[in-house]
Motif scaffolding. Structure first.
Motif, PDB file in Angstrom:
ATOM      1  N   LEU A  18       0.856  -1.187   0.000  1.00  0.00           N
ATOM      2  CA  LEU A  18       0.000   0.000   0.000  1.00  0.00           C
ATOM      3  C   LEU A  18       0.890   1.234   0.000  1.00  0.00           C
ATOM      4  N   ASN A  19       0.447   2.261  -0.702  1.00  0.00           N
ATOM      5  CA  ASN A  19       1.078   3.586  -0.611  1.00  0.00           C
ATOM      6  C   ASN A  19       0.268   4.418   0.377  1.00  0.00           C
ATOM      7  N   LEU A  20       0.842   4.692   1.537  1.00  0.00           N
ATOM      8  CA  LEU A  20       0.156   5.524   2.522  1.00  0.00           C
ATOM      9  C   LEU A  20       0.365   7.004   2.235  1.00  0.00           C
ATOM     10  N   PHE A  21       1.338   7.288   1.397  1.00  0.00           N
ATOM     11  CA  PHE A  21       1.635   8.657   0.971  1.00  0.00           C
ATOM     12  C   PHE A  21       2.247   8.554  -0.418  1.00  0.00           C
ATOM     13  N   LEU A  22       1.805   9.435  -1.318  1.00  0.00           N
ATOM     14  CA  LEU A  22       2.402   9.467  -2.657  1.00  0.00           C
ATOM     15  C   LEU A  22       2.286  10.879  -3.204  1.00  0.00           C
ATOM     16  N   GLU A  23       3.430  11.507  -3.422  1.00  0.00           N
ATOM     17  CA  GLU A  23       3.481  12.852  -4.001  1.00  0.00           C
ATOM     18  C   GLU A  23       4.236  12.801  -5.323  1.00  0.00           C
ATOM     19  N   VAL A  24       3.639  13.369  -6.362  1.00  0.00           N
ATOM     20  CA  VAL A  24       4.295  13.479  -7.665  1.00  0.00           C
ATOM     21  C   VAL A  24       5.015  14.818  -7.695  1.00  0.00           C
ATOM     22  N   LEU A  25       6.346  14.772  -7.797  1.00  0.00           N
ATOM     23  CA  LEU A  25       7.165  15.978  -7.668  1.00  0.00           C
ATOM     24  C   LEU A  25       7.528  16.603  -9.006  1.00  0.00           C
ATOM     25  N   GLY A  31      10.966  10.381 -19.059  1.00  0.00           N
ATOM     26  CA  GLY A  31       9.544  10.120 -19.209  1.00  0.00           C
ATOM     27  C   GLY A  31       8.857   9.656 -17.948  1.00  0.00           C
ATOM     28  N   PHE A  32       9.622   9.200 -16.961  1.00  0.00           N
ATOM     29  CA  PHE A  32       9.049   8.807 -15.680  1.00  0.00           C
ATOM     30  C   PHE A  32       8.805  10.045 -14.812  1.00  0.00           C
ATOM     31  N   HIS A  33       8.125   9.837 -13.681  1.00  0.00           N
ATOM     32  CA  HIS A  33       7.848  10.936 -12.759  1.00  0.00           C
ATOM     33  C   HIS A  33       8.688  10.779 -11.491  1.00  0.00           C
ATOM     34  N   GLU A  34       9.114  11.899 -10.957  1.00  0.00           N
ATOM     35  CA  GLU A  34       9.832  11.931  -9.686  1.00  0.00           C
ATOM     36  C   GLU A  34       8.798  11.845  -8.564  1.00  0.00           C
ATOM     37  N   LEU A  35       9.034  10.915  -7.620  1.00  0.00           N
ATOM     38  CA  LEU A  35       8.047  10.640  -6.581  1.00  0.00           C
ATOM     39  C   LEU A  35       8.670  10.707  -5.190  1.00  0.00           C
ATOM     40  N   GLU A  36       7.808  10.893  -4.209  1.00  0.00           N
ATOM     41  CA  GLU A  36       8.134  10.574  -2.819  1.00  0.00           C
ATOM     42  C   GLU A  36       6.939   9.807  -2.284  1.00  0.00           C
ATOM     43  N   THR A  37       7.189   8.604  -1.785  1.00  0.00           N
ATOM     44  CA  THR A  37       6.074   7.760  -1.366  1.00  0.00           C
ATOM     45  C   THR A  37       6.463   6.924  -0.157  1.00  0.00           C
ATOM     46  N   ARG A 207       7.559  12.988   5.837  1.00  0.00           N
ATOM     47  CA  ARG A 207       8.117  12.806   7.175  1.00  0.00           C
ATOM     48  C   ARG A 207       7.093  12.907   8.314  1.00  0.00           C
ATOM     49  N   PRO A 208       6.185  13.916   8.317  1.00  0.00           N
ATOM     50  CA  PRO A 208       5.223  13.968   9.426  1.00  0.00           C
ATOM     51  C   PRO A 208       4.393  12.687   9.550  1.00  0.00           C
ATOM     52  N   LEU A 209       3.980  12.104   8.417  1.00  0.00           N
ATOM     53  CA  LEU A 209       3.198  10.869   8.475  1.00  0.00           C
ATOM     54  C   LEU A 209       4.013   9.739   9.076  1.00  0.00           C
ATOM     55  N   VAL A 210       5.250   9.587   8.660  1.00  0.00           N
ATOM     56  CA  VAL A 210       6.091   8.505   9.183  1.00  0.00           C
ATOM     57  C   VAL A 210       6.259   8.645  10.687  1.00  0.00           C
ATOM     58  N   GLU A 211       6.536   9.851  11.145  1.00  0.00           N
ATOM     59  CA  GLU A 211       6.758  10.054  12.581  1.00  0.00           C
ATOM     60  C   GLU A 211       5.505   9.785  13.394  1.00  0.00           C
ATOM     61  N   LEU A 212       4.354  10.189  12.889  1.00  0.00           N
ATOM     62  CA  LEU A 212       3.104   9.947  13.609  1.00  0.00           C
ATOM     63  C   LEU A 212       2.754   8.458  13.647  1.00  0.00           C
ATOM     64  N   LEU A 213       2.992   7.746  12.555  1.00  0.00           N
ATOM     65  CA  LEU A 213       2.717   6.308  12.531  1.00  0.00           C
ATOM     66  C   LEU A 213       3.653   5.560  13.468  1.00  0.00           C
ATOM     67  N   ILE A 214       4.919   5.944  13.509  1.00  0.00           N
ATOM     68  CA  ILE A 214       5.869   5.320  14.429  1.00  0.00           C
ATOM     69  C   ILE A 214       5.416   5.520  15.871  1.00  0.00           C
ATOM     70  N   ASP A 215       4.882   6.698  16.173  1.00  0.00           N
ATOM     71  CA  ASP A 215       4.413   7.003  17.535  1.00  0.00           C
ATOM     72  C   ASP A 215       3.057   6.383  17.836  1.00  0.00           C
ATOM     73  N   GLY A 216       2.403   5.764  16.834  1.00  0.00           N
ATOM     74  CA  GLY A 216       1.100   5.147  17.046  1.00  0.00           C
ATOM     75  C   GLY A 216      -0.048   6.134  17.135  1.00  0.00           C
ATOM     76  N   ARG A 217       0.153   7.350  16.640  1.00  0.00           N
ATOM     77  CA  ARG A 217      -0.890   8.385  16.713  1.00  0.00           C
ATOM     78  C   ARG A 217      -1.715   8.344  15.423  1.00  0.00           C
ATOM     79  N   LEU A 218      -2.606   7.368  15.352  1.00  0.00           N
ATOM     80  CA  LEU A 218      -3.325   7.115  14.107  1.00  0.00           C
ATOM     81  C   LEU A 218      -4.247   8.260  13.711  1.00  0.00           C
ATOM     82  N   LYS A 219      -4.926   8.863  14.680  1.00  0.00           N
ATOM     83  CA  LYS A 219      -5.863   9.935  14.348  1.00  0.00           C
ATOM     84  C   LYS A 219      -5.127  11.115  13.729  1.00  0.00           C
ATOM     85  N   ALA A 220      -4.015  11.492  14.332  1.00  0.00           N
ATOM     86  CA  ALA A 220      -3.235  12.591  13.768  1.00  0.00           C
ATOM     87  C   ALA A 220      -2.621  12.182  12.429  1.00  0.00           C
TER      88      ALA A 220
END
Length: 296
Positions: A18-25, A31-37, A207-220
């Motif tokens: 699953l991609n929990l985050f995907l940004e097309v940069l 011809g490919f796209h630069e991503l952060e996911t 980064r904010p999503l990764v840090e919140l998931l590591i801390d178990g703060r699902l709502k945030a």
């Protein structure tokens, strides 16, 4: 990815993602796209067996568990065959293989079913054919096959992926997450979605999503789930919009589309809740739905 030896055969469980985050940069010169996911491996998996052939032949036999509407190709248009032939060509080996693939991961769904099977072929055949390739060599071959293949070759449970997906930064803390994953009747072409997508003028950071998931703060963390391909996918396939609406009507923490679609997921507080929601959606007529957890 789990690998075990059984007699002369190697068996592999190749996980979906699953991609929990995907940004097309941006769009690249190639011809490919630069991503952060942010990609996570999940408990849904295909199963493959690899047995050496006495000739250089690559033989693929598919056993789809998805119904006749999703026939799996067995020739050069299957990434498993392409991966095996690429490995033969790169290594110079004349050894062959008989491969059986039990397909559970839906196709054209954004779950990387083809990519994970290709990665399984690279890793398993390196072992079966006793090639002894370095990890960097396998990753280089993976990049030639597809943007998601390197993630599975690395065999990590979660990673931030950049470039076109081939630059892997492992998330060094476990993410113990539960989801309900669903797919509508129709799929989407990855190439078509990327052809119509817009590059973000104000890209978000993972980064904010990764840090919140590591801390178990699902709502945030739910406020940081993001897929910049989702708007394009909903324009190309209204079934994605309908599926997101259905998921939002359930007691999920948040919902989003994965990859280029059409599969979508709901983040759930517990595995039991994910299972209950999956049963309800299945009973309401959603064509394909499953409760899954992240892989350790």
């Amino acid at each position: 990815m789990l690998i075990r030896q059984d007699g002369t055969a190697l068996w592999v469980h190749a996980p979906a993602k699953l991609n929990l985050f995907l940004e097309v940069l941006g769009k690249r010169a190639d011809g490919f796209h630069e991503l952060e996911t942010l990609m996570v491996a999940i408990s849904l998996h295909d199963t493959l067996s690899f047995t050496e052939e006495p000739t250089p032949a690559i033989r693929l036999h598919c056993h789809s568990r998805l119904g006749s509407a999703e026939a799996v190709p067995t020739g050069d248009d299957n990434l498993v065959v392409r991966a095996a032939k690429l490995l033969q060509q790169y290594s110079g080996t004349s050894r062959g293989v008989s491969i059986h693939l039990w397909k559970r991961i839906p196709m054209a769904a954004g779950l990387a079913g083809g990519s994970t099977d290709a990665a399984a072929a690279l890793v398993a055949l390196d072992r079966l054919w006793e090639l002894g390739l370095a990890p960097e060599e396998l990753l280089s071959l993976a990049a030639q096959l597809g943007s998601d293949v390197a993630f599975f070759v690395r065999r990590v449970p979660a990673a931030i992926c950049r470039g076109r997906g081939e630059k892997i930064q492992e998330v060094d803390r476990p993410l113990e997450l539960s989801f309900v994953v669903a797919r509508p009747a129709s799929g989407l072409s990855t190439a078509e979605v990327f052809r119509h997508c817009r590059v973000s003028s104000r890209p978000r950071s993972v980064r904010p999503l990764v840090e919140l998931l590591i801390d178990g703060r699902l709502k945030a963390a739910s406020r940081c789930l993001h897929n910049s391909l989702q708007e394009t996918a909903t324009q190309l396939n209204p079934e994605v919009t309908d599926l997101i609406t259905r998921l939002d009507g359930q007691p999920v923490v948040a919902s989003a589309m994965t990859g280029s679609g059409t599969a979508c997921f709901g983040l759930c507080g517990t595995p039991r809740l994910a299972g209950r929601i999956a049963r309800g959606l299945r009973g309401s007529g959603v064509p394909w739905v499953m409760a899954v957890q992240t892989r350790a």
